[in-house]
Design a protein around this motif. Structure first.
Motif, PDB file in Angstrom:
ATOM      1  N   PHE A  61      39.646  42.804  40.972  1.00  0.00           N
ATOM      2  CA  PHE A  61      38.564  42.919  39.952  1.00  0.00           C
ATOM      3  C   PHE A  61      37.538  41.819  39.977  1.00  0.00           C
ATOM      4  O   PHE A  61      37.933  40.637  40.211  1.00  0.00           O
ATOM      5  N   THR A  62      36.181  42.006  39.615  1.00  0.00           N
ATOM      6  CA  THR A  62      35.417  41.281  39.322  1.00  0.00           C
ATOM      7  C   THR A  62      35.056  40.666  37.859  1.00  0.00           C
ATOM      8  O   THR A  62      35.265  41.663  37.261  1.00  0.00           O
ATOM      9  N   LEU A  63      34.954  39.572  37.641  1.00  0.00           N
ATOM     10  CA  LEU A  63      34.520  38.752  36.261  1.00  0.00           C
ATOM     11  C   LEU A  63      32.964  38.342  36.163  1.00  0.00           C
ATOM     12  O   LEU A  63      32.814  37.733  36.858  1.00  0.00           O
ATOM     13  N   ALA A  64      32.409  39.216  35.446  1.00  0.00           N
ATOM     14  CA  ALA A  64      30.840  38.818  35.176  1.00  0.00           C
ATOM     15  C   ALA A  64      31.057  37.538  34.251  1.00  0.00           C
ATOM     16  O   ALA A  64      31.893  37.139  33.694  1.00  0.00           O
ATOM     17  N   GLY A  65      29.719  36.822  34.093  1.00  0.00           N
ATOM     18  CA  GLY A  65      29.640  35.676  33.540  1.00  0.00           C
ATOM     19  C   GLY A  65      30.033  36.021  31.915  1.00  0.00           C
ATOM     20  O   GLY A  65      30.415  34.863  31.245  1.00  0.00           O
ATOM     21  N   ASP A  66      29.951  36.939  31.257  1.00  0.00           N
ATOM     22  CA  ASP A  66      30.348  37.168  30.161  1.00  0.00           C
ATOM     23  C   ASP A  66      31.730  37.793  29.844  1.00  0.00           C
ATOM     24  O   ASP A  66      32.387  37.999  28.880  1.00  0.00           O
ATOM     25  N   GLY A  67      32.335  37.600  30.987  1.00  0.00           N
ATOM     26  CA  GLY A  67      33.786  37.985  31.103  1.00  0.00           C
ATOM     27  C   GLY A  67      34.268  39.366  31.334  1.00  0.00           C
ATOM     28  O   GLY A  67      35.185  39.914  31.434  1.00  0.00           O
ATOM     29  N   THR A  68      33.150  40.274  31.310  1.00  0.00           N
ATOM     30  CA  THR A  68      33.415  41.895  31.690  1.00  0.00           C
ATOM     31  C   THR A  68      33.881  41.927  33.025  1.00  0.00           C
ATOM     32  O   THR A  68      33.760  41.361  34.014  1.00  0.00           O
TER      33      THR A  68
END
Length: 376
Positions: free
Chosen positions: A89-96
């Motif tokens: 999975f990838t984690l966006a800057g906001d944690g998504t």
């Protein structure tokens, strides 16, 4: 002068805000009940409380172990099914959290994984409860963080001491030393920790047996999870079936030597012996070990700064059934326990100076928690 004082006050307030800034908690959970799989929660470090409503729920089958990349932008989960899978999975800057891909683990019931220090390989422990048993697998990682098909698949010979649990090999964890040069595979079915040299430049066979290829543990002890101290001079190992924790000395060539063994319980009944996860405090002064079965405790030890030996400090009730995994909060003031069989995460107070665990701060309903990881 007033302007300077104002700036100093502003800087102090900003520093205090950063120190108490909320952390993100990731929870893996078994999905044979009501769980979606992976949950993302808001954790308040000032109060030691998890916001009851998750920020996100991600569908993933039986994600029993979670691995974060060094930059915390990628997440990997082993999917502990009969037909084992590993998800990325990838984690966006906001944690998504967003799905990236999934590959075959080339084995059954993967229970653990670790990223190499150069982020080129993800190593996976396939427990393999039934014949042909477990294995160690190397999965290449591309520049985007996606996993490729396995390039190396290693099996060990079982000890067969316990006919029910050790008729086959059962790799329960794979951990790299702090220097990144050696990988250690704890095999419950073999009563050994296998030691491999790691070569990140290899595109197909990154692992080769070390000069000392394995450490023999007591017959029927069942090694499970391993953790190194920050300097890589000592390691700590749970012996699941013996209900013990072992202290190991680490030599420059990767060799392990057994220094100390301590029982997690005073009970002789095997039902009280089910060693699980273990974690050092951030300062390395204390070791925490879970003991499941009828014990259901978190056992606390003080670590000797000179030789790594352990001294028992406390046996604290886990406040639930089957504490499979747990995590110390980033500021060290709380310890979170994932009680798998009672479907709950329990937050306990922790004394950072003394290392002991105190009162219950929170009980959060969570179906079958399997792993807890903080994003800081």
């Amino acid at each position: 002068m007033k302007t300077i004082h104002k700036h100093l006050l502003t800087a102090s307030l900003l520093s205090l805000t950063l120190q108490t800034q909320a952390a993100t908690l990731l929870v893996g959970s078994y999905t044979d009940g009501d769980s979606h799989g992976i949950y993302r929660y808001h954790f308040d470090p000032a109060l030691g409380r998890i916001e009851p409503t998750p920020l996100q729920a991600v569908k993933s089958a039986d994600p029993s172990w979670l691995v974060l990349s060094a930059d915390q932008r990628l997440l990997y989960a082993v999917n502990e099914g009969r037909d084992g899978q590993v998800s990325s999975f990838t984690l966006a800057g906001d944690g998504t959290i967003s799905p990236l891909g999934q590959v075959d683990s080339k084995g059954a019931e993967p229970t653990h994984a670790s990223l190499s220090h150069d982020q080129r390989y993800l190593f996976v422990a396939n427990y393999g409860a039934k014949a042909p048993g477990g294995s160690l697998v190397a999965l290449p990682v591309d520049r985007q963080g996606a996993l490729g098909d396995a390039t190396q698949h290693l099996r060990h010979a079982p000890s067969k001491v316990n006919a029910e649990r050790q008729s086959d090999a059962h790799v329960h964890s794979v951990v790299l030393a702090p220097d990144g040069q050696h990988l250690y595979a704890s095999d419950l079915g073999a009563d050994k920790v296998f030691i491999y040299r790691y070569d990140g430049a290899s595109h197909r066979q990154p692992l080769s047996p070390a000069l000392m290829a394995s450490l023999q543990l007591p017959a029927g002890s069942g090694p499970r999870h391993l953790q190194f101290d920050a300097k890589g001079e000592h390691a700590y190992l749970t012996l699941e079936m013996a209900g013990e924790v072992a202290v190991l000395d680490v030599k420059p060539d990767g060799e392990l030597q057994l220094r100390q063994r301590l029982p997690l319980t005073e009970q002789q009944d095997p039902a009280f012996k089910a060693a699980g996860g273990l974690h050092l405090s951030a300062d390395g002064r204390f070791l925490y070990v879970s003991n499941r079965g009828k014990a259901n405790q978190i056992v606390v030890y003080r670590v000797d700064a000179k030789d790594g030996r352990l001294t028992l400090l406390q046996r604290r009730a886990a406040e639930g059934e089957h504490p499979r995994e747990f995590a110390v909060a980033p500021d060290g003031k709380f310890l979170l326990v994932g009680n798998q069989h009672s479907d709950e995460i329990v937050v306990l107070q922790r004394d950072p100076r003394e290392g002991t665990l105190g009162e219950v701060v929170q009980r959060l309903p969570q179906a079958a928690p399997s792993d807890l990881k903080f994003i800081e």
